[in-house]
Design a protein around this motif. Structure first.
Motif, PDB file in Angstrom:
ATOM      1  N   ASP A  29      39.159  28.541  43.998  1.00 38.51           N
ATOM      2  CA  ASP A  29      39.518  28.733  43.006  1.00 38.51           C
ATOM      3  C   ASP A  29      39.342  30.093  42.118  1.00 38.51           C
ATOM      4  OD1 ASP A  29      36.781  28.233  42.323  1.00 38.51           O
ATOM      5  OD2 ASP A  29      37.038  26.624  41.137  1.00 38.51           O
ATOM      6  N   ARG A  30      38.632  31.043  43.347  1.00 37.78           N
ATOM      7  CA  ARG A  30      38.120  32.130  42.863  1.00 37.78           C
ATOM      8  C   ARG A  30      39.525  33.462  43.015  1.00 37.78           C
ATOM      9  NH1 ARG A  30      34.647  33.055  39.766  1.00 37.78           N
ATOM     10  NH2 ARG A  30      34.171  35.107  40.417  1.00 37.78           N
ATOM     11  N   PHE A  31      39.722  33.904  41.904  1.00 41.08           N
ATOM     12  CA  PHE A  31      40.961  35.030  41.859  1.00 41.08           C
ATOM     13  C   PHE A  31      40.515  36.410  41.414  1.00 41.08           C
ATOM     14  CE2 PHE A  31      42.638  30.685  41.628  1.00 41.08           C
ATOM     15  CZ  PHE A  31      43.815  30.806  42.730  1.00 41.08           C
ATOM     16  N   VAL A  32      40.883  37.459  41.945  1.00 39.89           N
ATOM     17  CA  VAL A  32      40.822  38.708  41.275  1.00 39.89           C
ATOM     18  C   VAL A  32      42.044  38.754  40.340  1.00 39.89           C
ATOM     19  CG1 VAL A  32      41.049  41.238  41.624  1.00 39.89           C
ATOM     20  CG2 VAL A  32      39.647  39.712  43.181  1.00 39.89           C
ATOM     21  N   ILE A  33      41.799  39.066  39.125  1.00 39.09           N
ATOM     22  CA  ILE A  33      42.907  39.440  38.337  1.00 39.09           C
ATOM     23  C   ILE A  33      43.164  40.721  38.389  1.00 39.09           C
ATOM     24  CG2 ILE A  33      43.285  39.674  35.854  1.00 39.09           C
ATOM     25  CD1 ILE A  33      41.516  37.105  35.223  1.00 39.09           C
ATOM     26  N   ILE A  34      44.500  41.405  38.521  1.00 41.33           N
ATOM     27  CA  ILE A  34      44.725  42.594  37.961  1.00 41.33           C
ATOM     28  C   ILE A  34      46.085  42.727  37.156  1.00 41.33           C
ATOM     29  CG2 ILE A  34      45.626  44.754  39.101  1.00 41.33           C
ATOM     30  CD1 ILE A  34      44.318  43.861  41.808  1.00 41.33           C
ATOM     31  N   ASP A  35      45.744  43.091  35.620  1.00 39.61           N
ATOM     32  CA  ASP A  35      46.802  43.095  34.890  1.00 39.61           C
ATOM     33  C   ASP A  35      47.182  44.623  34.827  1.00 39.61           C
ATOM     34  OD1 ASP A  35      46.756  40.509  34.734  1.00 39.61           O
ATOM     35  OD2 ASP A  35      46.059  40.343  32.625  1.00 39.61           O
ATOM     36  N   ARG A  36      48.440  44.917  34.685  1.00 42.88           N
ATOM     37  CA  ARG A  36      49.028  46.278  34.602  1.00 42.88           C
ATOM     38  C   ARG A  36      50.205  46.482  33.805  1.00 42.88           C
ATOM     39  NH1 ARG A  36      49.121  48.745  40.721  1.00 42.88           N
ATOM     40  NH2 ARG A  36      51.258  47.892  40.447  1.00 42.88           N
ATOM     41  N   LEU A  37      50.201  47.581  33.121  1.00 49.07           N
ATOM     42  CA  LEU A  37      51.421  48.095  32.306  1.00 49.07           C
ATOM     43  C   LEU A  37      52.073  49.249  33.133  1.00 49.07           C
ATOM     44  CD1 LEU A  37      49.880  48.260  28.651  1.00 49.07           C
ATOM     45  CD2 LEU A  37      51.407  46.425  29.918  1.00 49.07           C
ATOM     46  N   ARG A  38      53.154  49.177  33.263  1.00 48.17           N
ATOM     47  CA  ARG A  38      53.982  50.218  34.174  1.00 48.17           C
ATOM     48  C   ARG A  38      54.967  51.040  32.893  1.00 48.17           C
ATOM     49  NH1 ARG A  38      55.055  50.812  39.270  1.00 48.17           N
ATOM     50  NH2 ARG A  38      54.223  48.470  39.723  1.00 48.17           N
ATOM     51  N   SER A  39      54.895  52.070  32.789  1.00 47.07           N
ATOM     52  CA  SER A  39      55.633  53.155  31.997  1.00 47.07           C
ATOM     53  C   SER A  39      56.407  54.001  32.445  1.00 47.07           C
ATOM     54  CB  SER A  39      54.589  53.915  30.884  1.00 47.07           C
ATOM     55  OG  SER A  39      53.635  52.894  30.425  1.00 47.07           O
ATOM     56  N   ALA A  40      57.408  54.268  31.874  1.00 53.86           N
ATOM     57  CA  ALA A  40      58.587  55.380  32.379  1.00 53.86           C
ATOM     58  C   ALA A  40      58.541  56.535  31.532  1.00 53.86           C
ATOM     59  CB  ALA A  40      59.997  54.757  32.585  1.00 53.86           C
ATOM     60  N   ASP A  41      58.410  57.623  31.928  1.00 50.09           N
ATOM     61  CA  ASP A  41      58.567  58.778  30.920  1.00 50.09           C
ATOM     62  C   ASP A  41      59.656  58.774  29.808  1.00 50.09           C
ATOM     63  OD1 ASP A  41      56.206  60.111  32.244  1.00 50.09           O
ATOM     64  OD2 ASP A  41      57.641  61.091  33.554  1.00 50.09           O
ATOM     65  N   GLY A  42      59.013  58.967  28.643  1.00 49.05           N
ATOM     66  CA  GLY A  42      60.201  58.883  27.695  1.00 49.05           C
ATOM     67  C   GLY A  42      60.682  57.738  26.991  1.00 49.05           C
ATOM     68  N   GLU A  43      60.190  56.426  28.008  1.00 53.02           N
ATOM     69  CA  GLU A  43      60.751  55.252  27.728  1.00 53.02           C
ATOM     70  C   GLU A  43      59.691  54.136  27.306  1.00 53.02           C
ATOM     71  OE1 GLU A  43      64.027  54.097  28.314  1.00 53.02           O
ATOM     72  OE2 GLU A  43      64.569  56.146  28.789  1.00 53.02           O
ATOM     73  N   GLY A  44      58.605  54.654  27.396  1.00 56.26           N
ATOM     74  CA  GLY A  44      57.341  53.713  27.041  1.00 56.26           C
ATOM     75  C   GLY A  44      57.067  52.617  28.156  1.00 56.26           C
ATOM     76  N   VAL A  45      56.527  51.444  27.466  1.00 54.33           N
ATOM     77  CA  VAL A  45      56.273  50.358  28.548  1.00 54.33           C
ATOM     78  C   VAL A  45      57.563  49.747  29.043  1.00 54.33           C
ATOM     79  CG1 VAL A  45      54.768  48.494  29.155  1.00 54.33           C
ATOM     80  CG2 VAL A  45      53.745  50.363  27.740  1.00 54.33           C
ATOM     81  N   ILE A  46      57.706  49.643  30.386  1.00 54.52           N
ATOM     82  CA  ILE A  46      58.792  48.893  30.831  1.00 54.52           C
ATOM     83  C   ILE A  46      58.529  47.514  31.415  1.00 54.52           C
ATOM     84  CG2 ILE A  46      60.068  50.829  30.839  1.00 54.52           C
ATOM     85  CD1 ILE A  46      59.941  50.988  33.928  1.00 54.52           C
ATOM     86  N   ALA A  47      56.943  47.337  31.870  1.00 48.13           N
ATOM     87  CA  ALA A  47      56.598  45.966  32.386  1.00 48.13           C
ATOM     88  C   ALA A  47      55.280  45.790  32.439  1.00 48.13           C
ATOM     89  CB  ALA A  47      57.042  46.257  34.051  1.00 48.13           C
ATOM     90  N   TYR A  48      54.970  44.692  32.337  1.00 49.28           N
ATOM     91  CA  TYR A  48      53.529  44.191  32.479  1.00 49.28           C
ATOM     92  C   TYR A  48      53.559  43.188  33.338  1.00 49.28           C
ATOM     93  CZ  TYR A  48      49.607  41.524  30.173  1.00 49.28           C
ATOM     94  OH  TYR A  48      48.354  40.595  30.090  1.00 49.28           O
TER      95      TYR A  48
END
Length: 148
Positions: A29-48
């Motif tokens: 039940d052990r997990f590594v969490i990796i939460d990331r935001l992906r941004s595009a130039d001039g568009e802001g955040v496009i994915a979480y």
């Protein structure tokens, strides 16, 4: 496709998550969490993207080496986790207040929600990832092939 993006790691941790382990049929039940935001130039955040990866020694070493801010597929392969099969669910979801704040959007905006569970050739978990995707930047294309 063809859009230059930046990745920002917003959460990097190791947790115990018995309900997720049970849901995925995992013995650990052990997990590594990796939460990331992906941004595009001039568009802001496009994915979480919210990844949950087995907390194997090689995964922890890759994360400690700073690889979580690059290609997770490459990082996982380097840790010996190679996806060979999986399942994916996709639906439209409205952003919660917290999600909208994180994404710089308005609560209630529609986003594509995706959950993808990948496993290696023997069926061991590679990654469980849930994503919120701006529908103006993402589309889905599936290809199917019968194997013998």
């Amino acid at each position: 496709q063809g859009v230059v993006t930046r990745i920002e790691v917003v959460l990097l941790d190791e947790i115990t998550d018995p309900p997720l382990a049970a849901e995925l049929g995992e013995t650990s039940d052990r997990f590594v969490i990796i939460d990331r935001l992906r941004s595009a130039d001039g568009e802001g955040v496009i994915a979480y993207e919210r990844s949950r990866i087995p907390a194997l020694r090689a995964v922890r070493a890759a994360v400690a080496d700073g690889q979580a801010s690059g290609s997770l597929t490459t990082m996982l392969r380097g840790a010996g986790l190679i996806a060979a099969q999986g399942e994916q669910w996709v639906e439209i979801r409205r952003l919660s207040v917290d999600e909208a704040l994180l994404l710089g959007r308005t609560p209630g905006d529609s986003f594509l929600w995706s959950r993808c569970v990948t496993r290696d050739a023997e069926g061991a978990l590679v990654e469980n990832v849930e994503s919120l995707l701006d529908p103006g930047h993402f589309s889905l294309h599936f290809q199917f092939a019968q194997t013998s």
